[in-house]
Design an enzyme around this catalytic site. Structure first.
Site, PDB file in Angstrom:
ATOM      1  N   CYS A  84      12.683  -9.435  26.852  1.00 41.44           N
ATOM      2  CA  CYS A  84      12.142  -8.477  27.799  1.00 41.44           C
ATOM      3  C   CYS A  84      10.630  -8.611  27.763  1.00 41.44           C
ATOM      4  CB  CYS A  84      12.531  -7.037  27.434  1.00 41.44           C
ATOM      5  SG  CYS A  84      14.303  -6.704  27.480  1.00 41.44           S
ATOM      6  N   GLY A 110      12.322 -11.205  32.039  1.00 39.35           N
ATOM      7  CA  GLY A 110      13.465 -10.369  32.380  1.00 39.35           C
ATOM      8  C   GLY A 110      13.499 -10.088  33.864  1.00 39.35           C
ATOM      9  N   ASN A 186      10.773  -4.465  23.444  1.00 40.59           N
ATOM     10  CA  ASN A 186      11.160  -5.864  23.499  1.00 40.59           C
ATOM     11  C   ASN A 186      11.692  -6.255  22.129  1.00 40.59           C
ATOM     12  OD1 ASN A 186       9.301  -9.002  23.542  1.00 40.59           O
ATOM     13  ND2 ASN A 186      11.447  -8.632  23.985  1.00 40.59           N
ATOM     14  N   GLY A 187      12.945  -6.684  22.076  1.00 37.61           N
ATOM     15  CA  GLY A 187      13.545  -7.056  20.803  1.00 37.61           C
ATOM     16  C   GLY A 187      14.988  -6.608  20.733  1.00 37.61           C
ATOM     17  N   TYR A 329      10.556 -22.436  24.743  1.00 35.65           N
ATOM     18  CA  TYR A 329      11.055 -22.182  26.102  1.00 35.65           C
ATOM     19  C   TYR A 329      10.559 -20.905  26.759  1.00 35.65           C
ATOM     20  CZ  TYR A 329      14.468 -21.079  29.787  1.00 35.65           C
ATOM     21  OH  TYR A 329      15.065 -20.733  30.971  1.00 35.65           O
TER      22      TYR A 329
END
Length: 545
Positions: A84, A110, A186-187, A329
């Protein structure tokens, strides 16, 4: 430039003391409770060097899981899904507009939903929706109610709470006895289910399936004061990856887990506004100057009234473990992540791959766009082969083509990538990609280059080690049995995708590319060695590398 090392110095300073941003009255000693001092730790080096003589010691102790899994369905590009993106700003009269732009810059992290919560100094205002940022905020009227000089935002791809429901779109806003609180995360928490069970047994009622809601409940049920102490106490119960931004009527909080799995950076706009974002590319878009990372285990608090800043530490220091897949990536190549320029990392991965696994007799090197570009450039220059754009990516493939069944996945590959016949015909081609997950897309690319592009040979080179295990820290990877490198050796993968040869970057070279910081990255997807034990998984073994 043969096999020369690519050295790219980040234009961002390596560190900047918080005191340069905050008045002297922001001393932690003025708080009504004790704080653990959190001195600014130096960032990782902002440049990369490859050295064949370098060797990196592995971390001393990890948890090892034999076969992790994930139930989420992947898009046609057959890559691990982005986690995210979070963004926050305080001290800007156009906070919501700046947040909107920041989320645009982080859209790659996201695409399922987006939201913004703003503060006008007295109350919070929220707008969330499903879809891309441009779809959720398709009209300026959506931003007009988001008044105030502070805001936080979130781009969502589901990890915990996998359903694409509006209720799961962040930031979440809650009202409790001390006011309103918004959070964006985020996580992924590895102890989410046990925490939720414990909270529900004490009477908590949940309205989403997201692990982020657990954080709100832990803060709301804490008996400590003030809010900073409640946040610290709540985070001490969390296990796993979390980069958080939290907003109240008058304060902004930025928090990073003690291992620093997910990135979170701090910046400052020319007007003095303080900004936090998942990647530096979001700072660049709004002309914010990079200040530093939010350190692992650190809480940064910005007062919306006088812009004073204080910091504190969550827990005793733990080994730093930034997600290496950010460099492989996820992150944009124009970002600086964990102190390293992403484009330089990928270039050096490709150069190392050329030295490890050359392709004798090859004519050209081509990337799988877009994430294979810099690795292919590194491979080409290190091997002395011409770099060519042999595959053209369509940027207009709508999300309606992201389907779970294999037939439509195959069609989507053709819609997304087109071979350049004049470049590929009759050539022995080295194809550089960042990773192989299921192998389905790689096999289609090989067929596309051979059958449509009329290439003589296709040699696949992958600028990362084989992915053999799932991630529990905010990245969605398929079930273990779907990971082709978990089931097959390199020769088996080569036969499955149909290439004339195949080689992966070795784990040692991946680590050496980061110099002495190579051990500071989490590479559990390549090794099954997890820095934080996913305690809710059965049959766990503790292993040392």
């Amino acid at each position: 430039m043969a096999a020369a090392t690519y050295r790219a110095t980040a234009r961002h300073p390596s560190s900047s003391p918080v005191s340069s941003l905050c008045p002297s009255k922001a001393s932690p000693s003025s708080l009504p409770f004790p704080l653990r001092p959190c001195p600014n730790q130096p960032l990782l080096r902002s440049h990369l060097r490859l050295s064949s003589s370098a060797s990196v010691a592995a971390a001393s102790s990890f948890a090892e899981l034999p076969y992790p899994s994930s139930d989420d369905v992947f898009a046609f590009d057959d890559k691990p899904r982005e986690e995210c993106g979070v963004f926050a700003i305080v001290g800007d009269p156009e906070a919501a507009q700046m947040c909107y732009l920041g989320l645009h810059a982080l859209q790659h992290r996201g695409q399922e939903g987006a939201g913004i919560v703003s503060s006008d100094g007295a109350s919070l205002h929220s707008c969330t929706g499903l879809g891309l940022v441009s779809e959720v905020f398709s009209h300026t009227s959506k931003l007009e109610p988001l008044v105030g000089s502070a805001a936080i935002g979130h781009n969502r791809y589901s990890t915990a709470g996998a359903t694409s429901a509006l209720a799961n779109v962040q930031p979440f806003v809650a009202s409790y006895r001390f006011g309103q609180l918004a959070v964006a995360h985020n996580g992924n928490l590895v102890n989410y289910h046990s925490l939720r069970y414990e909270l529900e047994s004490r009477g908590s009622i949940f309205s989403t399936t997201s692990d982020t809601e657990v954080i709100l409940h832990l803060i709301a049920t804490s008996t400590t004061r003030p809010l900073l102490a409640r946040i610290i106490e709540a985070c001490e119960s969390l296990e796993g990856a979390y980069s958080l931004v939290l907003l109240t009527a008058d304060k902004l909080f930025a928090v990073r887990d003690p291992h620093g799995f997910r990135p979170l950076v701090m910046g400052r706009r020319p007007n003095g506004a303080i900004v936090f974002a998942s990647e530096t590319c979001a700072l660049d878009l709004i002309s914010a100057e990079y200040v530093r990372e939010v350190n692992p285990g650190e809480v940064v608090v910005v007062d919306g009234h006088d812009m004073s800043i204080i910091t504190s530490c969550l827990l005793p220091k733990k080994p730093r473990k930034g997600c290496v897949f950010e460099h492989v990536y996820f992150a944009l190549p124009n970002s600086v992540v964990f102190g390293h320029p992403v484009h330089a990392s990928r270039y050096n991965f490709g150069a190392a791959l050329a030295r490890e696994s050359p392709a004798p007799g090859a004519d050209i090197v081509i990337p799988v766009p877009d994430s294979g570009f810099f690795a292919a450039l590194g491979f080409a220059e290190a091997s002395g082969l011409p770099f060519r754009q042999g595959l053209i990516r369509s940027h207009y493939v709508g999300r309606s083509f992201i389907e779970p069944n294999q037939e439509e996945r195959n069609l989507a590959v053709k819609l997304k990538l087109a071979p350049v016949y004049g470049i590929l015909e009759g050539k022995s081609v080295v194809v550089i990609d960042d990773s192989i997950v299921r192998g389905t897309t790689s096999s289609k690319i090989v067929q596309l280059i051979k059958n449509t592009g009329k290439a003589r040979e296709v040699h696949m080179r992958i600028a990362s080690p084989p992915i053999i295990s799932s991630c529990y820290y905010g990245v969605d990877t398929p079930r273990a049995e779907e990971l082709i490198s978990n089931r097959l050796d390199v020769e088996g993968v080569r036969r499955a995708i149909g290439s004339d040869s195949l080689a992966f970057l070795s784990l040692e070279s991946l680590r050496v590319a980061f110099g002495k910081e190579g051990h500071m990255f989490c590479d559990a997807c390549f090794t099954r060695r997890y820095p934080v034990l996913p305690r809710e998984h059965e049959a766990v073994n503790v292993a040392e590398e």
